[in-house]
Design a protein around this motif. Structure first.
Motif, mmCIF file in Angstrom:
data_model
loop_
_atom_site.group_PDB
_atom_site.id
_atom_site.type_symbol
_atom_site.label_atom_id
_atom_site.label_comp_id
_atom_site.label_asym_id
_atom_site.label_seq_id
_atom_site.Cartn_x
_atom_site.Cartn_y
_atom_site.Cartn_z
ATOM 1 N N PRO A 204 1.723 -5.022 -12.410
ATOM 2 C CA PRO A 204 2.565 -5.889 -11.621
ATOM 3 C C PRO A 204 3.828 -6.270 -12.563
ATOM 4 O O PRO A 204 4.642 -6.898 -11.944
ATOM 5 N N TYR A 205 3.355 -6.496 -13.728
ATOM 6 C CA TYR A 205 4.209 -7.094 -14.650
ATOM 7 C C TYR A 205 5.543 -6.281 -14.999
ATOM 8 O O TYR A 205 6.294 -6.751 -15.825
ATOM 9 N N ASP B 156 -6.243 -0.266 1.213
ATOM 10 C CA ASP B 156 -4.993 -0.210 1.620
ATOM 11 C C ASP B 156 -4.290 -1.686 1.682
ATOM 12 O O ASP B 156 -4.672 -2.340 2.624
ATOM 13 N N GLY B 157 -3.510 -1.812 0.535
ATOM 14 C CA GLY B 157 -2.603 -2.924 0.611
ATOM 15 C C GLY B 157 -1.883 -3.363 1.914
ATOM 16 O O GLY B 157 -1.686 -4.481 2.092
ATOM 17 N N PHE B 158 -1.368 -2.267 2.411
ATOM 18 C CA PHE B 158 -0.450 -2.296 3.525
ATOM 19 C C PHE B 158 -1.321 -2.770 4.865
ATOM 20 O O PHE B 158 -0.847 -3.610 5.692
ATOM 21 N N ALA B 159 -2.491 -2.044 4.929
ATOM 22 C CA ALA B 159 -3.285 -2.435 5.898
ATOM 23 C C ALA B 159 -3.823 -4.026 5.825
ATOM 24 O O ALA B 159 -3.976 -4.774 6.781
ATOM 25 N N VAL C 39 3.035 -3.812 -2.394
ATOM 26 C CA VAL C 39 2.038 -4.733 -2.613
ATOM 27 C C VAL C 39 1.798 -4.944 -3.930
ATOM 28 O O VAL C 39 1.496 -3.968 -4.687
ATOM 29 N N ARG C 40 1.883 -6.270 -4.620
ATOM 30 C CA ARG C 40 1.260 -6.779 -6.057
ATOM 31 C C ARG C 40 0.277 -7.680 -5.873
ATOM 32 O O ARG C 40 0.484 -8.639 -5.173
ATOM 33 N N PHE C 41 -0.893 -7.033 -6.356
ATOM 34 C CA PHE C 41 -1.979 -8.209 -6.471
ATOM 35 C C PHE C 41 -2.845 -7.865 -7.433
ATOM 36 O O PHE C 41 -3.351 -6.852 -7.734
ATOM 37 N N THR D 191 1.967 1.283 -5.511
ATOM 38 C CA THR D 191 2.868 0.358 -4.831
ATOM 39 C C THR D 191 2.256 -0.183 -3.524
ATOM 40 O O THR D 191 2.558 -1.127 -2.717
ATOM 41 N N ARG D 192 0.930 0.571 -3.116
ATOM 42 C CA ARG D 192 0.295 0.370 -1.725
ATOM 43 C C ARG D 192 -1.237 0.210 -1.970
ATOM 44 O O ARG D 192 -1.601 -0.923 -1.279
#
Ligand code: FE2
Length: 381
Positions: A203-204, A230-233, A284-286, A338-339
């Motif tokens: 994510p950097y 699923d980061g969107f979920a 989503v960035r995690f 990205t997701r």
């Protein structure tokens, strides 16, 4: 038969399709989106004019509709231009439906652990040799944000054959690819056996690599399953539980940094939940390992920000959200970075594990998919 009606001052045209559906279009939008050979190049479809070439105050003075076309006359240019009425209806923007913050991107479908019974998967040989199989496999990636590919070759660099199916490798400071080799034995089991929390990669970077491929070449240790979330979920669940927490993660930038090798100091400041201007989920960035000090959140909002960040992590860790699978040699999976977050579970035994990974980009994948879905466009290239 289509019907077209012009507003009193000619700035709006209402088009009604044979099925009764109608949509309003602005005269300036219609003129800008003409497909005649003076506006668009016949070969490649590129626009030949700029907005400055269309007069201010452009309006429609005459509209004639037929079975498939509508011909509009524009003033002050005095030009009559024919339009494909079906194309206009396909591109209508006069919609009553509104977008709620956190809506999925078009064509995306949120999922949770229930997808485990139907993990999106393709067969390498079929996907490589059969355009329909390739189209279907790529479509699954755009719909779910990940997919497996089985039955591939077992040799060093085989992951590049996978990227060749849809695009190009994104080279980084880690090289064209990176090695993930682990000897799992009793002396280092405590260390290597640790699972990793689900994360998005790098994510950097800005822009972040939008696809990661992880390819299995050896896998003799028990355990070590790959897992995706699923980061969107997860973001949508956070919003359902607490809209204010969703808003705070979407509304302020986090910071990410990697400076783990000489000559490299990668930094980004982007939100953990990124929305399009319309409010759809965009990224989503995690990643706890590369999270840097957060300094863009106002003092008054920081306590809520941390509460929201903690809760998002708990949702991501919830087994109800995860889909896991074991990869055998010659198998790989691909994530929309990205997701979809990815992780590796801990090991239960001894053995060897050898994976190779690389990055690529979703725009190339979407382009390949769109060309396969519209052979006409491909033929016109
Ligand atoms: Fe990773």
């Amino acid at each position: 038969m289509f019907q077209a009606a012009i507003s009193a001052n000619g700035d709006i045209v209402t088009l009604t399709a044979p099925d009764g559906q109608s949509a309003r279009f602005h005269a300036i939008w219609l003129r800008d989106n003409a497909w005649d050979d003076q506006t668009r190049a016949p070969g490649n479809g590129q626009r030949l004019i700029a907005l400055r070439d269309i007069p201010e105050g452009t309006h429609v003075t005459k509209a004639e509709a037929s079975d498939h076309n509508v011909t509009l006359t524009f003033a002050p240019e005095g030009r009559s231009i024919a339009y494909d009425a079906g194309w206009l209806m396909d591109h209508a923007y006069d919609r009553a439906d509104t977008i709620t913050p956190g809506d999925m991107p078009e064509g995306g479908e949120a999922w949770d652990a229930r997808l485990m019974s139907a993990v999106p998967t393709g067969d390498f040989t079929a996907v490589r040799s059969n355009p329909d199989a390739r189209r279907d496999w790529l479509a699954q990636v755009t719909r779910y944000g990940f997919a497996k590919l089985t039955g591939g070759p077992i040799r060093d660099g085989a992951l590049f054959d996978v990227v060749d199916l849809f695009g190009h490798v994104r080279e980084t400071n880690y090289g064209r690819h990176f090695e993930v080799r682990t000897e799992v034995n009793p002396t280092n089991l405590a260390y290597t056996g640790l699972g990793l929390q689900a994360h998005t990669d790098n994510p950097y970077r800005d822009p972040v690599p939008t696809i990661q491929v992880l390819y299995c070449l050896e896998s003799s240790a028990a355990g070590g399953e790959n897992m995706v979330v699923d980061g969107f979920a997860a973001a949508r669940r956070l919003r359902a539980e607490n809209p204010a927490w969703f808003d705070v993660l979407a509304g302020y930038s986090a910071r990410f940094e990697y400076a783990g090798e000489a000559g490299v100091c990668l930094r980004s400041h982007r939100p953990m939940i990124e929305l399009s201007p319309e409010g759809r989920l965009q990224a989503v960035r995690f990643n706890n390992r590369s999270a840097a000090a957060i300094t863009d959140v106002p003092f008054e909002a920081m306590a809520d920000y941390y509460a929201a960040y903690r809760r998002l992590g708990q949702i991501i860790d919830d087994p109800d959200m995860e889909v896991s699978f074991r990869l055998e040699p010659g198998e790989c999976f691909l994530v929309d970075n990205t997701r979809v977050l990815h992780a590796r579970k801990g090991y239960a035994g001894t053995g060897t594990r050898w994976f190779q990974g690389c990055y690529a980009d979703m725009d190339g994948l979407r382009s390949t998919l769109a060309a396969l879905q519209s052979p006409r466009l491909e033929a016109a290239e």
